[in-house]
Enzyme design. Structure first.
Site, mmCIF file in Angstrom:
data_model
loop_
_atom_site.group_PDB
_atom_site.id
_atom_site.type_symbol
_atom_site.label_atom_id
_atom_site.label_comp_id
_atom_site.label_asym_id
_atom_site.label_seq_id
_atom_site.Cartn_x
_atom_site.Cartn_y
_atom_site.Cartn_z
ATOM 1 N N GLU A 1 -11.010 -1.207 -5.354
ATOM 2 C CA GLU A 1 -11.484 -0.267 -4.334
ATOM 3 C C GLU A 1 -10.505 0.886 -4.186
ATOM 4 O OE1 GLU A 1 -11.272 -1.421 -0.170
ATOM 5 O OE2 GLU A 1 -13.144 -0.396 0.285
ATOM 6 N N ARG B 1 0.834 -1.209 0.000
ATOM 7 C CA ARG B 1 0.000 0.000 0.000
ATOM 8 C C ARG B 1 0.874 1.266 0.000
ATOM 9 N NH1 ARG B 1 -4.919 -1.174 4.333
ATOM 10 N NH2 ARG B 1 -5.460 -3.258 3.633
HETATM 11 C C1 FWK Z 1 -10.436 -1.561 6.665
HETATM 12 C C2 FWK Z 1 -10.150 -2.117 8.052
HETATM 13 C C3 FWK Z 1 -10.727 -3.510 8.230
HETATM 14 O O1 FWK Z 1 -10.048 -4.429 7.376
HETATM 15 C C4 FWK Z 1 -9.846 -5.630 8.071
HETATM 16 N N1 FWK Z 1 -8.666 -6.283 7.496
HETATM 17 C C5 FWK Z 1 -7.515 -5.682 7.160
HETATM 18 N N2 FWK Z 1 -6.656 -6.589 6.654
HETATM 19 C C6 FWK Z 1 -7.295 -7.789 6.686
HETATM 20 C C7 FWK Z 1 -6.945 -9.112 6.312
HETATM 21 N N3 FWK Z 1 -5.738 -9.381 5.795
HETATM 22 N N4 FWK Z 1 -7.849 -10.101 6.487
HETATM 23 C C8 FWK Z 1 -9.074 -9.827 6.999
HETATM 24 N N5 FWK Z 1 -9.467 -8.597 7.383
HETATM 25 C C9 FWK Z 1 -8.581 -7.599 7.218
HETATM 26 C C10 FWK Z 1 -9.651 -5.212 9.528
HETATM 27 O O2 FWK Z 1 -10.013 -6.257 10.362
HETATM 28 C C11 FWK Z 1 -10.602 -4.052 9.643
HETATM 29 O O3 FWK Z 1 -11.846 -4.560 10.021
#
Ligand code: FWK
Length: 481
Positions: A170, A99
């Site tokens: 996105e 990112r």
């Molecule tokens: C935008 C933030 C959200 O993205 C979720 N998130 C970020 N990276 C991952 C990931 N690698 N696997 C599952 N959920 C993820 C995080 O739990 C939060 O709810």
């Protein structure tokens, strides 16, 4: 850089593309744009994200989609194969190094993951893996796939993802800068995202429809609907100008039922209002409702309740898609099973909502009108500042604090506007900063806040805002003393 909301001429795009593809070794995989188009044309229609959204929106169905991403290709495929049993649309969440275009560190993360036999990154480093490996993902799964991330300069990631068969992307020049970066200028992030939208516009010109989804929730911290709606509409307009045709505008649940339902309805209506005012007609619009994006309770049963409430309201609101959470939200990256639990709870709620619609409601109508007045006031000022150019106006609006996103890390965000919950848990304005809300609207917000202060027997204050930020983690909605 001369920023303007104008479709990038193909010669200028192709010239810039040469530099973009040099920024990492895997850029050579996409030298030939036509190869990506040819590969995309082999993706079956039932795996096209834009088509799935169009049909769901037409049929009034709310689809479910989790977030998920791990470091290694085979591990990621195994994870998504478990998730696709429980969801309608698949994600691929990108890791934090990618990112920030820190591909060297992503490479170290891949190596460490191989050595450890488990993911040491918080997402899939698509740029490092390259096109051939990522095509293995899209070929191994049965559901449409979307790239989810938080990248201010997402140009190379876009090129590689689209050539790999992902059919949705996105993000946006505001929504992936302000909540995610500190020192990136809006001039640069908006211009880099015009490039991404132009990539998708070029696929469109070659008969491949790719969906674009501005990131709705922003910082996910007590964001008033009118703020996130304004950003979504601006990013939608910028994408349409570059030739994008499938747009999903989004919103992060705040937790007050009336406001959440009004938010989705007003988001759809305002998007059409502005897109058509700008002369766009042949686009496909859908909406996405993000389950609560703030702090979660640690207790998994309480977390499941938050998830279920989010799914129920998403269904009631008529959103085209709901982004689900898991009972591990308070701890971090969920296990596959925890992610599936969040999906199963959400699908149970969506199924039970499908046969009923939220009834006409005066309070919802009033909230819709209030949100519309707020968005129109801010958009009017943004366009004035830009002398009619929405991109230029956006940069100047953030400089002036006219657009101001609460609790954002970005230095170009003034951070003066402060939100707070009212006595029913709806998000109101505690301090408008320089956001140009009409006087009578400001008075309404002050009255909402004063009513809560009276009920709680305390002055409205920053402490009240802190209490609201912590409330859901402590199994409440309003941060009562
Ligand atoms: C935008 C933030 C959200 O993205 C979720 N998130 C970020 N990276 C991952 C990931 N690698 N696997 C599952 N959920 C993820 C995080 O739990 C939060 O709810």
């Amino acid at each position: 850089m001369e920023l303007k909301n104008k479709k990038i001429a193909i010669d200028d795009f192709m010239s810039e593309r040469k530099d973009v593809l040099k920024t990492w070794v895997t850029g050579k995989d996409v030298t030939n744009f036509e190869d990506g188009v040819k590969y995309q044309s082999t993706i079956s229609a039932d795996k096209n994200f834009a088509k799935k959204l169009f049909e769901a929106d037409r049929d009034g169905i709310t689809l479910s989609q989790p977030r998920a991403g791990v470091a290694l290709i085979e591990e990621h495929i195994e994870l998504l194969k478990k998730l696709q049993v429980e969801c309608d649309l698949l994600p691929t969440t990108i890791d934090a190094y990618t990112r920030l275009n820190r591909y060297e560190e992503a490479a170290v993360g891949i190596q460490k993951s191989v050595e450890a036999g488990t993911s040491k990154l918080n997402g899939l480093p698509v740029v490092n893996h390259g096109v051939a490996a990522c095509r293995h993902i899209t070929e191994s799964l049965d559901k449409p796939l979307q790239i989810r991330h938080g990248t201010p300069d997402a140009r190379l990631l876009c090129e590689i993802s689209m050539a790999s068969g992902f059919t949705s992307y996105e993000g946006g020049g505001i929504s992936y800068n302000i909540p995610y970066a500190k020192r990136v200028t809006l001039e640069k992030s908006i211009r880099d995202w015009q490039y991404c939208d132009r990539v998708i516009g070029l696929y469109e010109e070659n008969g491949i429809r790719i969906n674009r989804e501005p990131f709705g929730p922003l910082t996910g911290t007590l964001i008033p609907p009118f703020i996130s709606h304004t950003v979504a509409i601006i990013e939608g307009l910028v994408a349409l100008e570059q030739g994008v045709k499938s747009i999903t505008v989004g919103y992060g649940q705040v937790g007050n039922l009336v406001q959440d339902i009004a938010a989705i309805r007003s988001l759809r209506e305002l998007s059409h209002e502005y897109f058509r005012a700008y002369g766009f007609e042949d686009y496909e619009l859908s909406t996405v409702f993000h389950q609560w994006m703030g702090g979660f309770p640690e207790d998994e049963s309480r977390a499941a309740a938050v998830i279920s409430w989010g799914a129920a309201v998403a269904g009631m609101s008529g959103a085209t898609k709901v982004i689900t959470k898991s009972p591990h939200e308070a701890f971090g990256i969920p296990t596959a099973e925890a992610n599936c639990q969040g999906l199963r709870a959400s699908n149970q709620m969506l199924n039970m909502m499908r046969d009923q619609k939220f009834p006409p409601c005066k309070d919802v109508d009033l909230e819709v009108e209030l949100i519309k007045r707020e968005v129109r006031a801010v958009m009017k000022k943004v366009l004035e500042l830009g002398n009619g150019d929405i991109a230029v106006g956006t940069v100047r609006a953030f400089e002036a604090g006219v657009l101001d996103i609460p609790f954002a890390p970005a230095m170009c965000n003034s951070g003066k506007m402060l939100p707070i919950r009212d006595n029913n848990g709806a998000i109101r304005v505690f301090d408008a900063g320089a956001v140009p809300l009409p006087d009578d609207v400001l008075t309404m917000h002050q009255d909402f806040v004063a009513e809560r202060a009276r009920v709680e027997g305390r002055e409205a204050s920053f402490q009240m805002i802190i209490d609201d930020i912590n409330a859901v983690s402590h199994s409440k909605l309003v941060g009562r003393p």
